[in-house]
Design an enzyme around this catalytic site. Structure first.
Site: not given
Length: 669
Positions: A408, A430-434, A475
């Site tokens: 990222e 891919q997910f905001a967490d990442f 996630h």
């Protein structure tokens, strides 16, 4: 500049190959000028006339050689010790001196120092203190060159210490996978501040890592200007025809401290003496004298010329008054000015889901902007994990819809590089967490560049977020508060398909960085009639979904739907329901107008309570509408825990159920 009393030997076996005399002298002048500037800076530092200095004495050949082989419209991304990059690009010295003194003729309006700046006029992109993102930015610049098919390369610098940073490993991998025409230049000068190389890495040479990345690499004697120049000239000419990344390790040495205050006591004296014999300027000077290309008289002529230039430009810089600014000026430069252009919706609608609206808006933006690039994990043939970009490769091709490695940070940095070189970028997390893996370049590069040196970041980061789908702690986060706290970022968080499509279009039009939140639980559960054609909606304009007199309900994202459901179940409650839609910019006017009418306020957010945006909105209301309040401002949010996986635990975590209780209690206050 004093030469030893004894006649020095020539340390290097200089090979001029077919380099003409004029170029040989140009390279000499290229090293002499920054050396004389540095020697002057060291005097001024001792006199207290400059505050800090990072010396590149002994490393000039690298900067000079690289800059000499690049065209002036090819980007260079230098570091602290690359003064010669700036002088070789013929930046007026008074502007550099003003930059170092924090004055207006510099490049950052006094907001940053040293070489922490860029300039499109001279195709230079300066560093940030975090070092690593610079390689990723170079990737983006090179990707833009490759897409333009302009046969251009770019060069980026770091020291051997910086190569330990994860961002640099990510960027090298991306450049190799995408075969980007970048010269990755590592100045191995022996010490990362005070840490010697044997405590930094355990391979023999940094260049050896090239094999692991599937990348061509070379070790170059960094103090031999002719080796630097001739090898780089051949490489660059070939890279323009055969685009590819090349990792270069320049063996050199830092003759002075990391910066002057740190000194060199940690360096063995014999090591300094040994490298002193390898001085790139003095050795090359003796070579040119021996070859009859240079004379003692000519040397003095050059020195007199540069001395006058340095002194004259210092006089200009010193005479320049201290920079003045106003609060309004400082605030206005955080973002690039954006003139919103309304594109009205068409009359034909179709009933679609939130996820369809985002996909449609993204697709129509791709059709509208030929320079828009989408990047992210699995976004190409697979269509992304939520299938938002499904079918995009077939329409737009893999140049514009790009699968990325799992990195990222490098991809966000590359998006910044694309923006610098004339492109728009949409990056899908891919997910905001990442986003935590890409946090550094978002916070320190995208957000700060316009304020620092008037360079916009034309980047949208898409953030699939939110709980309610049983995805667990990694996630399900809705982490908008990390970014609303950061000046320079815009934050958009729609709750409906109509808003999502129009706000995404505007976010892409806007040349400022935008964090665009998309709630996963709403993707396929919320439908709405949405215009079929392209249209825009303004950022910073809330939507008033219900109007009433008893209470102001302020929320966004999934909270909007929880509030709607609660109000529908309690028709006796007369409420203003405000869907913020964008958190930065925030529609303060709509909030204050409602609060002054109702006198009671409840703010609902999915994020956990402490430090969330509800706290700031509450504080703003208390500070500006206190006399209109009939009750304390109430905040409703999730538990102060990570987000659990099990359905019953997740339900207890979320604030949906307690919202009703707190709302009714507020009304009876």
């Amino acid at each position: 500049m004093m030469k030893p009393e004894t006649k020095p030997h020539i340390f290097y076996d200089y090979n001029r190959k077919d380099v003409d005399d004029a170029t040989l002298l140009k390279l000499y002048r290229g090293m002499l000028k920054p050396r004389m500037i540095e020697e002057k800076m060291l005097i001024l530092l001792r006199q207290g006339k400059v505050s800090k200095w990072f010396s590149g004495i002994g490393q000039e050949a690298i900067s000079v050689g690289i800059t000499a082989v690049l065209d002036k419209d090819e980007y260079i991304l230098p570091m602290h010790r690359n003064l010669a990059v700036f002088t070789m690009r013929e930046i007026p010295l008074y502007r550099l001196f003003s930059q170092w003194q924090g004055k207006a003729n510099g490049f950052t309006k006094g907001r940053d120092r040293s070489f922490h700046f860029g300039t499109q006029e001279f195709n230079i992109v300066g560093m940030i203190s975090h070092l690593g993102p610079q390689f990723g930015v170079a990737d983006g610049i090179a990707l833009a060159n490759k897409l333009k098919k302009n046969n251009k390369v770019c060069a980026v610098f770091t020291g051997e210490g910086g190569t330990s940073e994860g961002d640099i490993h990510e960027a090298l991998n991306v450049a190799s996978v995408w075969q980007l025409p970048v010269l990755f230049c590592v100045e191995n000068n022996g010490y990362g501040l005070s840490t010697p190389t044997n405590e930094q890495y355990n391979c023999e040479n940094i260049a050896d890592r090239g094999k692991g990345y599937g990348m061509e690499s070379h070790i170059i004697e960094g103090n031999d200007i002719l080796e630097v120049y001739t090898k780089l000239k051949d490489l660059v000419e070939d890279m323009r025809i055969n685009p590819r990344p090349v990792l270069l390790e320049f063996k050199t040495f830092r003759m002075r401290g990391h910066e002057e205050a740190s000194g060199t006591k940690y360096v063995p004296t014999d090591l300094i003496d040994e490298w002193g014999l390898r001085d790139p300027l003095l050795n090359y000077e003796d070579f040119l004298l021996a070859e009859g290309i240079l004379s003692v008289e000519k040397i003095q002529e050059f020195k007199d010329e540069f001395k006058h230039e340095i002194d004259d430009n210092l006089e200009i810089a010193f005479a320049e008054p201290k920079i003045q600014s106003t609060v309004a000026n400082e605030l206005s430069d955080v973002y690039k000015e954006f003139q919103y252009q309304e594109v009205k919706e068409n009359s034909e609608n179709e009933n679609i889901r939130l996820i369809d609206a985002i996909s449609q808006g993204l697709k129509q933006s791709m059709e509208r902007h030929d320079n828009l690039i989408i990047m992210g994990q699995d976004v190409a043939e697979y269509g992304g994990v939520f299938k938002i970009t499904e079918g995009f490769v077939e329409q737009f091709g893999k140049d514009r819809v790009r699968n990325t490695p799992i990195c990222e940070s490098a991809i966000v940095s590359a998006a910044m590089g694309l923006s610098i070189n004339g492109y728009k970028a949409v990056v899908e997390m891919q997910f905001a967490d990442f986003v935590t893996s890409g946090f550094n370049p978002i916070i320190n590069y995208l957000a700060k560049s316009h304020y620092r040196w008037s360079e916009n970041a034309d980047v949208v980061v898409r953030m699939p977020c939110g709980a309610g789908v049983g995805a667990g702690p990694f996630h399900s986060q809705t982490n908008e508060a990390w970014f609303t706290h950061t000046p320079g970022l815009k934050v958009v968080y729609p709750a409906f398909p109509y808003d999502a499509k129009g706000l995404l279009a505007t976010s892409i039009e806007d040349s400022n960085p935008v964090m665009f939140f998309e709630h996963k639980a709403l993707y396929r559960s919320i439908r709405q009639d949405v215009p079929t054609d392209y249209y825009t909606l303004p950022l910073g304009k809330a939507s008033i979904l219900k109007e009433g007199t008893d209470v102001s309900v302020i929320t966004y994202g999934a909270g909007v739907h929880w509030a709607l459901e609660t109000l529908e179940q309690n028709p006796e409650v007369s409420a203003d329901l405000i869907d913020l839609r964008t958190l930065v910019p925030l529609d303060i006017e709509a909030i204050y107008k409602s609060v002054k009418k109702t006198g009671k306020v409840i703010i609902l957010q999915e994020d956990s309570l402490f430090g969330g945006i509800a706290s700031d909105i509450s504080a703003l209301i208390m500070e500006n509408c206190f006399e209109h309040l009939d009750a304390p401002v109430k905040r409703v949010a999730s538990l102060e825990t990570p987000i659990p996986f099990a359905a019953n635990l997740e339900s207890a975590y979320l604030p949906k159920e307690k919202f009703k209780e707190i709302l009714l209690n507020l009304l009876s206050y």
